[in-house]
Design a protein around this motif. Structure first.
Motif, PDB file in Angstrom:
ATOM      1  N   ASP A   6       0.834  -1.195   0.000  1.00 10.39           N
ATOM      2  CA  ASP A   6       0.000   0.000   0.000  1.00 10.39           C
ATOM      3  C   ASP A   6       0.877   1.256   0.000  1.00 10.39           C
ATOM      4  OD1 ASP A   6      -2.658   1.319   0.299  1.00 10.39           O
ATOM      5  OD2 ASP A   6      -1.765   2.017   2.177  1.00 10.39           O
ATOM      6  N   LEU A   7       1.883   1.260   0.847  1.00 15.31           N
ATOM      7  CA  LEU A   7       2.780   2.420   0.899  1.00 15.31           C
ATOM      8  C   LEU A   7       3.454   2.632  -0.447  1.00 15.31           C
ATOM      9  CD1 LEU A   7       4.490   1.841   4.379  1.00 15.31           C
ATOM     10  CD2 LEU A   7       2.700   3.499   3.847  1.00 15.31           C
ATOM     11  N   LYS A   8       3.858   1.528  -1.034  1.00 15.77           N
ATOM     12  CA  LYS A   8       4.536   1.610  -2.323  1.00 15.77           C
ATOM     13  C   LYS A   8       3.607   2.137  -3.398  1.00 15.77           C
ATOM     14  CE  LYS A   8       8.345  -0.476  -4.128  1.00 15.77           C
ATOM     15  NZ  LYS A   8       9.407  -1.442  -4.176  1.00 15.77           N
ATOM     16  N   TRP A   9       2.405   1.603  -3.385  1.00 18.50           N
ATOM     17  CA  TRP A   9       1.427   2.035  -4.388  1.00 18.50           C
ATOM     18  C   TRP A   9       1.129   3.526  -4.251  1.00 18.50           C
ATOM     19  CZ3 TRP A   9      -3.655   3.782  -3.405  1.00 18.50           C
ATOM     20  CH2 TRP A   9      -4.381   4.057  -4.575  1.00 18.50           C
ATOM     21  N   ARG A  10       1.118   3.998  -3.035  1.00 17.77           N
ATOM     22  CA  ARG A  10       0.845   5.416  -2.809  1.00 17.77           C
ATOM     23  C   ARG A  10       2.055   6.297  -3.119  1.00 17.77           C
ATOM     24  NH1 ARG A  10      -4.032   6.294  -0.060  1.00 17.77           N
ATOM     25  NH2 ARG A  10      -4.919   4.323   0.613  1.00 17.77           N
ATOM     26  N   GLY A  11       3.144   5.664  -3.442  1.00 25.80           N
ATOM     27  CA  GLY A  11       4.335   6.451  -3.764  1.00 25.80           C
ATOM     28  C   GLY A  11       4.994   7.028  -2.531  1.00 25.80           C
ATOM     29  N   LEU A  12       4.910   6.303  -1.417  1.00 28.23           N
ATOM     30  CA  LEU A  12       5.425   6.854  -0.161  1.00 28.23           C
ATOM     31  C   LEU A  12       6.775   6.285   0.218  1.00 28.23           C
ATOM     32  CD1 LEU A  12       2.088   6.944   1.841  1.00 28.23           C
ATOM     33  CD2 LEU A  12       3.411   8.891   1.036  1.00 28.23           C
ATOM     34  N   ILE A  13       7.293   5.395  -0.600  1.00 28.37           N
ATOM     35  CA  ILE A  13       8.591   4.816  -0.249  1.00 28.37           C
ATOM     36  C   ILE A  13       9.608   5.173  -1.313  1.00 28.37           C
ATOM     37  CG2 ILE A  13       9.864   2.673   0.101  1.00 28.37           C
ATOM     38  CD1 ILE A  13       7.478   1.538   1.450  1.00 28.37           C
ATOM     39  N   LYS A  14      10.640   5.876  -0.883  1.00 29.06           N
ATOM     40  CA  LYS A  14      11.702   6.215  -1.821  1.00 29.06           C
ATOM     41  C   LYS A  14      12.891   5.284  -1.617  1.00 29.06           C
ATOM     42  CE  LYS A  14      14.236   9.995  -3.873  1.00 29.06           C
ATOM     43  NZ  LYS A  14      15.654   9.896  -3.480  1.00 29.06           N
ATOM     44  N   THR A  53       1.633   9.316   6.821  1.00 30.87           N
ATOM     45  CA  THR A  53       2.305   8.028   6.702  1.00 30.87           C
ATOM     46  C   THR A  53       2.436   7.387   8.077  1.00 30.87           C
ATOM     47  OG1 THR A  53       3.527   8.814   4.789  1.00 30.87           O
ATOM     48  CG2 THR A  53       4.377   6.849   5.879  1.00 30.87           C
ATOM     49  N   ALA A  54       2.754   8.223   9.067  1.00 28.64           N
ATOM     50  CA  ALA A  54       2.840   7.708  10.434  1.00 28.64           C
ATOM     51  C   ALA A  54       1.502   7.109  10.851  1.00 28.64           C
ATOM     52  CB  ALA A  54       3.248   8.823  11.390  1.00 28.64           C
ATOM     53  N   LYS A  55       0.438   7.760  10.464  1.00 27.25           N
ATOM     54  CA  LYS A  55      -0.881   7.224  10.813  1.00 27.25           C
ATOM     55  C   LYS A  55      -1.163   5.905  10.093  1.00 27.25           C
ATOM     56  CE  LYS A  55      -5.798   8.380  10.825  1.00 27.25           C
ATOM     57  NZ  LYS A  55      -6.131   7.367  11.850  1.00 27.25           N
ATOM     58  N   ARG A  56      -0.737   5.849   8.835  1.00 23.02           N
ATOM     59  CA  ARG A  56      -0.924   4.587   8.101  1.00 23.02           C
ATOM     60  C   ARG A  56      -0.218   3.438   8.819  1.00 23.02           C
ATOM     61  NH1 ARG A  56      -3.004   6.616   3.303  1.00 23.02           N
ATOM     62  NH2 ARG A  56      -2.189   8.681   2.863  1.00 23.02           N
ATOM     63  N   LEU A  57       1.004   3.723   9.287  1.00 24.73           N
ATOM     64  CA  LEU A  57       1.757   2.685   9.999  1.00 24.73           C
ATOM     65  C   LEU A  57       1.047   2.322  11.298  1.00 24.73           C
ATOM     66  CD1 LEU A  57       5.472   3.855   9.553  1.00 24.73           C
ATOM     67  CD2 LEU A  57       4.235   2.156   8.250  1.00 24.73           C
ATOM     68  N   LYS A  58       0.570   3.336  11.989  1.00 23.44           N
ATOM     69  CA  LYS A  58      -0.112   3.079  13.253  1.00 23.44           C
ATOM     70  C   LYS A  58      -1.372   2.246  13.025  1.00 23.44           C
ATOM     71  CE  LYS A  58      -2.624   5.414  16.991  1.00 23.44           C
ATOM     72  NZ  LYS A  58      -2.586   4.345  17.947  1.00 23.44           N
ATOM     73  N   ASP A  59      -2.141   2.638  12.000  1.00 20.50           N
ATOM     74  CA  ASP A  59      -3.373   1.910  11.719  1.00 20.50           C
ATOM     75  C   ASP A  59      -3.094   0.454  11.367  1.00 20.50           C
ATOM     76  OD1 ASP A  59      -4.654   4.221  12.246  1.00 20.50           O
ATOM     77  OD2 ASP A  59      -5.145   4.724  10.162  1.00 20.50           O
ATOM     78  N   ALA A  60      -1.869   0.199  10.883  1.00 19.38           N
ATOM     79  CA  ALA A  60      -1.515  -1.182  10.561  1.00 19.38           C
ATOM     80  C   ALA A  60      -0.918  -1.886  11.774  1.00 19.38           C
ATOM     81  CB  ALA A  60      -0.529  -1.197   9.401  1.00 19.38           C
ATOM     82  N   GLY A  61      -0.920  -1.209  12.915  1.00 21.16           N
ATOM     83  CA  GLY A  61      -0.512  -1.875  14.148  1.00 21.16           C
ATOM     84  C   GLY A  61       0.832  -1.464  14.712  1.00 21.16           C
ATOM     85  N   HIS A  62       1.541  -0.602  14.050  1.00 22.10           N
ATOM     86  CA  HIS A  62       2.843  -0.181  14.570  1.00 22.10           C
ATOM     87  C   HIS A  62       2.673   0.975  15.545  1.00 22.10           C
ATOM     88  CE1 HIS A  62       4.654  -2.864  11.707  1.00 22.10           C
ATOM     89  NE2 HIS A  62       3.934  -2.309  10.729  1.00 22.10           N
ATOM     90  N   HIS A  63       3.725   1.176  16.360  1.00 18.69           N
ATOM     91  CA  HIS A  63       3.609   2.208  17.387  1.00 18.69           C
ATOM     92  C   HIS A  63       4.416   3.447  17.017  1.00 18.69           C
ATOM     93  CE1 HIS A  63       3.213   4.169  21.204  1.00 18.69           C
ATOM     94  NE2 HIS A  63       4.524   4.242  21.327  1.00 18.69           N
ATOM     95  N   PRO A  64       3.745   4.584  16.896  1.00 16.67           N
ATOM     96  CA  PRO A  64       4.463   5.794  16.489  1.00 16.67           C
ATOM     97  C   PRO A  64       5.000   6.623  17.661  1.00 16.67           C
ATOM     98  CG  PRO A  64       2.108   6.179  16.398  1.00 16.67           C
ATOM     99  CD  PRO A  64       2.297   4.802  16.981  1.00 16.67           C
ATOM    100  N   ILE A  65       6.171   7.199  17.447  1.00 15.51           N
ATOM    101  CA  ILE A  65       6.678   8.233  18.350  1.00 15.51           C
ATOM    102  C   ILE A  65       6.990   9.433  17.458  1.00 15.51           C
ATOM    103  CG2 ILE A  65       8.571   8.920  19.868  1.00 15.51           C
ATOM    104  CD1 ILE A  65       9.058   5.976  20.466  1.00 15.51           C
ATOM    105  N   LEU A  66       6.500  10.576  17.854  1.00 12.78           N
ATOM    106  CA  LEU A  66       6.820  11.765  17.073  1.00 12.78           C
ATOM    107  C   LEU A  66       7.816  12.608  17.857  1.00 12.78           C
ATOM    108  CD1 LEU A  66       3.316  12.681  15.638  1.00 12.78           C
ATOM    109  CD2 LEU A  66       5.049  11.157  14.730  1.00 12.78           C
ATOM    110  N   THR A 209      12.638   6.361   3.591  1.00  5.34           N
ATOM    111  CA  THR A 209      12.310   7.754   3.312  1.00  5.34           C
ATOM    112  C   THR A 209      11.146   7.827   2.340  1.00  5.34           C
ATOM    113  OG1 THR A 209      13.853   7.887   1.451  1.00  5.34           O
ATOM    114  CG2 THR A 209      14.677   8.559   3.617  1.00  5.34           C
ATOM    115  N   MET A 210      10.450   8.944   2.446  1.00  5.75           N
ATOM    116  CA  MET A 210       9.341   9.220   1.530  1.00  5.75           C
ATOM    117  C   MET A 210       9.806  10.264   0.518  1.00  5.75           C
ATOM    118  SD  MET A 210       6.623   9.673   4.582  1.00  5.75           S
ATOM    119  CE  MET A 210       7.868  10.168   5.757  1.00  5.75           C
TER     120      MET A 210
END
Length: 407
Positions: A6-14, A53-66, A209-210
């Motif tokens: 999904d991230l790749k399709w959205r063009g979020l991974i460089k 992107t951080a939210k996408r990761l969180k929604d997939a179960g990962h834990h974000p720290i900003l 990186t994005m």
RNA sequence: GGAGGGAUAGCGAAGUGGUUAAACGCGGCAGACUGUAAAUCUGUUCCUUCGGGUUCGAUGGUUCAAAUCCAUCUUCCUCCA
């Protein structure tokens, strides 16, 4: 669709530091961090892609720290062009608070400040405990440093990379943070951190990186008339945001939908198809504006922006009464005026034009309208009969810029 | 510490005593065409009471006249030590 795809399709991974990351993202639960320096009081649209992107990761179960860089912000990440002006500690602190509140309100994620751990490190310990892990040749080889060698770089900015690497190490050791996610300009800093973690504690950390979000001509996305579009609605109204998004270039709108909305692949592909068939209806643009504004400011703000835009651009706002117009146009620039004043004065005194010369030019070009009527005489006097509801006046400059006058 | 070369409008860049408010390109703004898009074409881009006024890193000077010559200063770059 799996997270990585999904991230790749959205063009979020460089770039990614290791191919293992795909599996880790898809199958494990990671703690990750994204950081920004508090160089302004508010975040802007350019930051939003990372935060989403951080939210996408969180929604997939990962834990974000900003991370908000109370320490790194004092040093300044090297820019490709030239040395930064150092920011004062006072304004940094003010910015820090602003950004912290913003992120908390929008996302509610855990926020850390690298000042908390960086401030304790003394110079000798720094050189002995960390400096030894950084080979200067390796640092010089980083793209950002290489570019700056031509114009000069101070030791202060040269050291930035080390501070950020320390952050990653600290978060790895104290919060089990294994992944750093940043914009593509941070690649050098991410790899410095991954390297430090590997060398000092022998552990494997990851980063990706994005791509930098740009407009069709390759400029940074998210500026309107040279100003950043802020996520603070007091600095950039939802109306302004709506206008910006609805006017995005056609060729970019689909990629922005992928980056800035949580619409699914199917929904976005449907919009792309609609857009191809009926570009003038601008379904994709409207969806982008709706999703983005609703996300950051809520439905009410979105509806307000939509209502203002519709009433302004349908051209029939004369049908509205003064109260409705005032409410709808609360967010466009306001000004006071006196009756029987010359239109030139009104334009200049209210910063609608920067000089009399320019005001004359606009009038000569038929660029100024009052209540949707073109003004072609520069000596035009504003009188009672121009007022809507005996108190307000709508001036338009060019096609898109509106100003609300209140007697 | 020494030698040399720069600093011109938002940016890049011409201009080396008068016809220079300063070519040209980019960017910006506006008009036409459109869909509040892009591309294209056109106009415009220091201020003005339209007489003029104030601009070319800063200050002072030479001259009838200075972005252009001189002095000092600030700052950037290159080379040498």
């Amino acid at each position: 669709m799996k997270l990585f795809d999904d991230l790749k399709w959205r063009g979020l991974i460089k770039d990614i530091t290791s191919d293992d990351l795909e599996q880790k993202l898809n199958e494990e639960t990671l703690t990750f961090y994204w950081g920004t320096d508090p160089s302004a009081e508010s975040l802007h649209l350019g930051h939003l892609s990372s935060l989403l992107t951080a939210k996408r990761l969180k929604d997939a179960g990962h834990h974000p720290i900003l991370l908000v860089g109370g320490a790194t912000g004092l040093i300044g990440d090297p820019r490709p062009s030239k040395e930064r002006q150092m920011i004062t500690k006072e304004s940094l602190l003010k910015n820090y608070e602003g950004i912290k509140n913003q992120i908390t309100t929008l996302f509610g994620y855990e926020i850390v400040n690298n000042y908390d751990w960086s401030k304790e490190i003394n110079f000798i310990d720094f050189l002995r405990d960390y400096g030894k892990y950084f080979n200067v040749n390796y640092m010089l080889d980083k793209d950002i440093i290489k570019r700056r060698l031509e114009n000069g770089i101070t030791y202060t900015e040269f050291s930035y990379m080390i501070m950020q690497a320390l952050d990653f190490l600290y978060l790895y050791e104290n919060k089990n943070c294994q992944l750093q996610v940043e914009g593509s300009d941070q690649w050098g800093n991410i790899t410095a951190g991954v390297e430090l973690i590997r060398k000092k504690i022998g552990k494997e950390a990851y980063g990706f990186t994005m791509p930098l979000v740009t407009d069709a001509s390759g400029n940074k996305f998210g500026k309107s008339e040279g100003n950043a579009l802020w996520l603070d609605k007091n600095k950039t109204s939802s109306y302004e945001l709506y206008q910006f998004l609805v006017n995005v270039e056609d060729e970019m709108v689909i990629s922005y939908l992928k980056i800035f909305t949580f619409l699914s692949k199917d929904e976005i592909e449907q919009l792309a198809e609609d857009h191809l068939k009926n570009p003038h209806l601008r379904h994709a643009h409207r969806a982008l504006a709706q999703e983005l504004i609703t996300f950051i400011h809520g439905t009410e703000e979105y509806l307000k922006a939509l209502k203002i835009s519709q009433s302004l651009f349908s051209g029939n706002f004369e049908a509205l009464n003064a109260q409705e117009i005032k409410e709808a146009l609360k967010d466009v620039p306001n000004f006071k005026f006196a009756l029987n004043d010359n239109v030139l004065n009104v334009l200049i005194n209210n910063n609608i034009c920067i000089s009399k010369r320019e005001a004359r030019e606009f009038i000569a070009n038929h660029s100024i309208t009052i209540n949707n009527k073109k003004i072609i005489d520069e000596n035009y006097l504003i009188t009672n009969k121009d007022l809507i509801g005996e108190e307000i006046l709508i001036i338009r400059r060019g096609k898109k810029k509106y100003y609300l006058g209140i007697k």
